[in-house]
Design a protein around this motif. Structure first.
Motif, PDB file in Angstrom:
ATOM      1  N   GLN A  60     -25.754  37.587 -23.460  1.00  0.00           N
ATOM      2  CA  GLN A  60     -24.389  37.163 -23.762  1.00  0.00           C
ATOM      3  C   GLN A  60     -23.747  37.970 -24.882  1.00  0.00           C
ATOM      4  O   GLN A  60     -22.532  37.931 -25.073  1.00  0.00           O
ATOM      5  N   ALA A  61     -24.559  38.727 -25.628  1.00  0.00           N
ATOM      6  CA  ALA A  61     -24.018  39.612 -26.668  1.00  0.00           C
ATOM      7  C   ALA A  61     -23.617  40.966 -26.105  1.00  0.00           C
ATOM      8  O   ALA A  61     -23.179  41.846 -26.853  1.00  0.00           O
ATOM      9  N   THR A  62     -23.727  41.143 -24.795  1.00  0.00           N
ATOM     10  CA  THR A  62     -23.484  42.441 -24.168  1.00  0.00           C
ATOM     11  C   THR A  62     -22.160  43.065 -24.589  1.00  0.00           C
ATOM     12  O   THR A  62     -22.096  44.237 -24.969  1.00  0.00           O
ATOM     13  N   ASP A  63     -21.071  42.293 -24.549  1.00  0.00           N
ATOM     14  CA  ASP A  63     -19.766  42.902 -24.828  1.00  0.00           C
ATOM     15  C   ASP A  63     -19.533  43.130 -26.321  1.00  0.00           C
ATOM     16  O   ASP A  63     -18.515  43.731 -26.692  1.00  0.00           O
ATOM     17  N   ARG A  64     -20.450  42.673 -27.175  1.00  0.00           N
ATOM     18  CA  ARG A  64     -20.394  43.019 -28.592  1.00  0.00           C
ATOM     19  C   ARG A  64     -21.288  44.221 -28.890  1.00  0.00           C
ATOM     20  O   ARG A  64     -21.074  44.936 -29.861  1.00  0.00           O
ATOM     21  N   VAL A  65     -22.299  44.423 -28.076  1.00  0.00           N
ATOM     22  CA  VAL A  65     -23.172  45.591 -28.227  1.00  0.00           C
ATOM     23  C   VAL A  65     -22.487  46.836 -27.677  1.00  0.00           C
ATOM     24  O   VAL A  65     -22.478  47.895 -28.297  1.00  0.00           O
ATOM     25  N   ASP A 245     -35.461  42.951 -41.260  1.00  0.00           N
ATOM     26  CA  ASP A 245     -34.973  42.224 -42.430  1.00  0.00           C
ATOM     27  C   ASP A 245     -34.026  41.106 -41.999  1.00  0.00           C
ATOM     28  O   ASP A 245     -33.192  41.302 -41.104  1.00  0.00           O
ATOM     29  N   PRO A 246     -34.140  39.911 -42.584  1.00  0.00           N
ATOM     30  CA  PRO A 246     -33.301  38.781 -42.157  1.00  0.00           C
ATOM     31  C   PRO A 246     -31.815  38.971 -42.433  1.00  0.00           C
ATOM     32  O   PRO A 246     -31.006  38.200 -41.928  1.00  0.00           O
ATOM     33  N   THR A 247     -31.432  39.975 -43.212  1.00  0.00           N
ATOM     34  CA  THR A 247     -30.002  40.237 -43.379  1.00  0.00           C
ATOM     35  C   THR A 247     -29.379  40.746 -42.092  1.00  0.00           C
ATOM     36  O   THR A 247     -28.164  40.599 -41.890  1.00  0.00           O
ATOM     37  N   ILE A 248     -30.200  41.337 -41.205  1.00  0.00           N
ATOM     38  CA  ILE A 248     -29.656  41.822 -39.931  1.00  0.00           C
ATOM     39  C   ILE A 248     -30.189  41.052 -38.729  1.00  0.00           C
ATOM     40  O   ILE A 248     -29.583  41.091 -37.663  1.00  0.00           O
ATOM     41  N   PHE A 262     -32.340  48.238 -39.933  1.00  0.00           N
ATOM     42  CA  PHE A 262     -31.892  48.774 -38.649  1.00  0.00           C
ATOM     43  C   PHE A 262     -32.049  50.290 -38.623  1.00  0.00           C
ATOM     44  O   PHE A 262     -32.500  50.867 -37.620  1.00  0.00           O
ATOM     45  N   LEU A 263     -31.698  50.957 -39.712  1.00  0.00           N
ATOM     46  CA  LEU A 263     -31.798  52.419 -39.738  1.00  0.00           C
ATOM     47  C   LEU A 263     -33.245  52.884 -39.573  1.00  0.00           C
ATOM     48  O   LEU A 263     -33.520  53.877 -38.899  1.00  0.00           O
ATOM     49  N   GLN A 264     -34.184  52.153 -40.179  1.00  0.00           N
ATOM     50  CA  GLN A 264     -35.591  52.512 -40.026  1.00  0.00           C
ATOM     51  C   GLN A 264     -36.065  52.299 -38.591  1.00  0.00           C
ATOM     52  O   GLN A 264     -36.767  53.141 -38.029  1.00  0.00           O
ATOM     53  N   GLN A 294     -23.675  36.145 -33.913  1.00  0.00           N
ATOM     54  CA  GLN A 294     -24.457  36.870 -32.904  1.00  0.00           C
ATOM     55  C   GLN A 294     -25.162  38.113 -33.458  1.00  0.00           C
ATOM     56  O   GLN A 294     -25.661  38.936 -32.685  1.00  0.00           O
ATOM     57  N   ILE A 295     -25.271  38.260 -34.783  1.00  0.00           N
ATOM     58  CA  ILE A 295     -25.764  39.518 -35.332  1.00  0.00           C
ATOM     59  C   ILE A 295     -27.200  39.812 -34.912  1.00  0.00           C
ATOM     60  O   ILE A 295     -27.573  40.987 -34.694  1.00  0.00           O
ATOM     61  N   THR A 296     -28.048  38.795 -34.785  1.00  0.00           N
ATOM     62  CA  THR A 296     -29.426  39.035 -34.367  1.00  0.00           C
ATOM     63  C   THR A 296     -29.468  39.581 -32.946  1.00  0.00           C
ATOM     64  O   THR A 296     -30.161  40.565 -32.664  1.00  0.00           O
ATOM     65  N   CYS A 297     -28.721  38.943 -32.057  1.00  0.00           N
ATOM     66  CA  CYS A 297     -28.715  39.381 -30.663  1.00  0.00           C
ATOM     67  C   CYS A 297     -28.020  40.728 -30.503  1.00  0.00           C
ATOM     68  O   CYS A 297     -28.422  41.550 -29.679  1.00  0.00           O
ATOM     69  N   ILE A 298     -26.996  40.969 -31.306  1.00  0.00           N
ATOM     70  CA  ILE A 298     -26.332  42.280 -31.274  1.00  0.00           C
ATOM     71  C   ILE A 298     -27.296  43.364 -31.738  1.00  0.00           C
ATOM     72  O   ILE A 298     -27.389  44.441 -31.127  1.00  0.00           O
ATOM     73  N   THR A 299     -28.035  43.088 -32.815  1.00  0.00           N
ATOM     74  CA  THR A 299     -29.005  44.057 -33.309  1.00  0.00           C
ATOM     75  C   THR A 299     -30.070  44.334 -32.258  1.00  0.00           C
ATOM     76  O   THR A 299     -30.462  45.495 -32.032  1.00  0.00           O
TER      77      THR A 299
END
Length: 319
Positions: A60-65, A245-248, A262-264, A294-299
């Protein structure tokens, strides 16, 4: 037509606008998404825990990714499929168990589904579910060995059993170590406490697993970690959301500060693609009710996108 899976439940019918393909016996694909909402439960509560909703939430996060699959993406220096109309990107739906038979039967179906996907020449990208799902997925890739298992997680996951269950979420790396086609294991992002008693640490070290704590990772950088992974290999990447990391990726049961960024993780994915061939990937342990915007699913989706785009750019799907 033989069917091992069922279509996704609601909203986006597939991940990242891929084509729905449920006939795994006649599959034509290069990249195949597979949902596996259920692992091997430790208790009755695991039948309905929120991780079972994660494959749907990630879709469901497809259109945000990806707003449009043909748009240029800076992560992969081009659109999702790199303008390649010949790349067959499909979503095979979800493995759903008979809940009157919570253990065994759906693991066998998942293993069979992955064998079908691999036999079609496709790379499986699996959406969990808890981390127990890695066990049958890896079993289904026994023809791809020797495999180097690359594991992002806060936890060690070397428990031999929990409540008598040997293939649950705390045991996938222990079970992987027993598979003849799994050669080397590297675990990245370990920190805090959980599923790692002294006896599990001893077992991991006795096997020869490469253990990279999050703190060492931050000190030496992902390039140095990549140098420890053999070149020219077949790699399976399993990402537990709490390893990030839980921030992302905040939507997890046990958030611990100081995780993989995320960068790593992106550098790891691109590095593995350059070193050899990623033969499969999973993302597990997401609890959608705890997500923020939705940040977890987007990540999760962005990590999958990076694997797809980077692999195509590296020529892994050239005919």
């Amino acid at each position: 037509m033989s069917t091992y899976t069922v279509p996704p439940r609601t909203g986006h019918p597939t991940l990242l606008y891929s084509t729905l393909a449920l006939d795994l016996d006649n599959l034509q694909a290069d990249i195949a998404v597979l949902g596996m909402p259920y692992g091997s439960p430790y208790s009755a509560a695991d039948f309905s825990n929120d991780q079972t909703n994660a494959p749907t939430a990630i879709r469901q996060a497809t259109d945000r990714v990806v707003r449009r699959p043909g748009h240029y993406d800076f992560d992969i220096d081009g659109p999702l499929l790199q303008g390649r109309e010949d790349i067959r990107f499909v979503d095979c739906g979800d493995i759903i168990p008979d809940l009157s038979k919570p253990r065994g039967e759906h693991y066998e179906r998942a293993e069979t589904a992955v064998r079908r996907i691999a036999a079609a020449g496709a790379v499986p990208i699996v959406l969990g579910g808890d981390h127990g799902i890695t066990t049958p997925i890896l079993r289904g890739l026994d023809q791809k060995g020797p495999i180097t298992l690359v594991h992002i997680d806060a936890h060690l996951d070397w428990r031999d059993d929990v409540n008598g269950v040997r293939d649950g979420l705390s045991s996938p790396i222990r079970r992987a170590s027993e598979m003849a086609h799994v050669d080397r294991i590297i675990q990245i992002g370990l920190r805090a406490q959980g599923s790692g008693r002294p006896e599990e640490m001893e077992a991991a070290r006795a096997y020869g697993a490469e253990l990279v704590t999050a703190y060492e990772l931050h000190d030496i950088g992902m390039d140095a970690v990549l140098e420890r992974i053999p070149d020219g290999g077949n790699y399976y990447l399993t990402i537990d959301a709490d390893g990030m990391d839980p921030t992302i990726m905040p939507a997890v049961a046990g958030p611990a500060p100081g995780g993989v960024t995320f960068l790593q993780a992106r550098k790891l994915i691109h590095g593995l693609v350059r070193k050899g061939r990623v033969v499969g990937m999973d993302i597990v342990e997401i609890q959608p009710e705890k997500d923020l915007n939705q940040i977890t699913c987007i990540t999760a989706g962005r990590l999958i996108l990076n694997l797809i785009g980077a692999s195509i750019r590296a020529g892994h799907y050239d005919k």
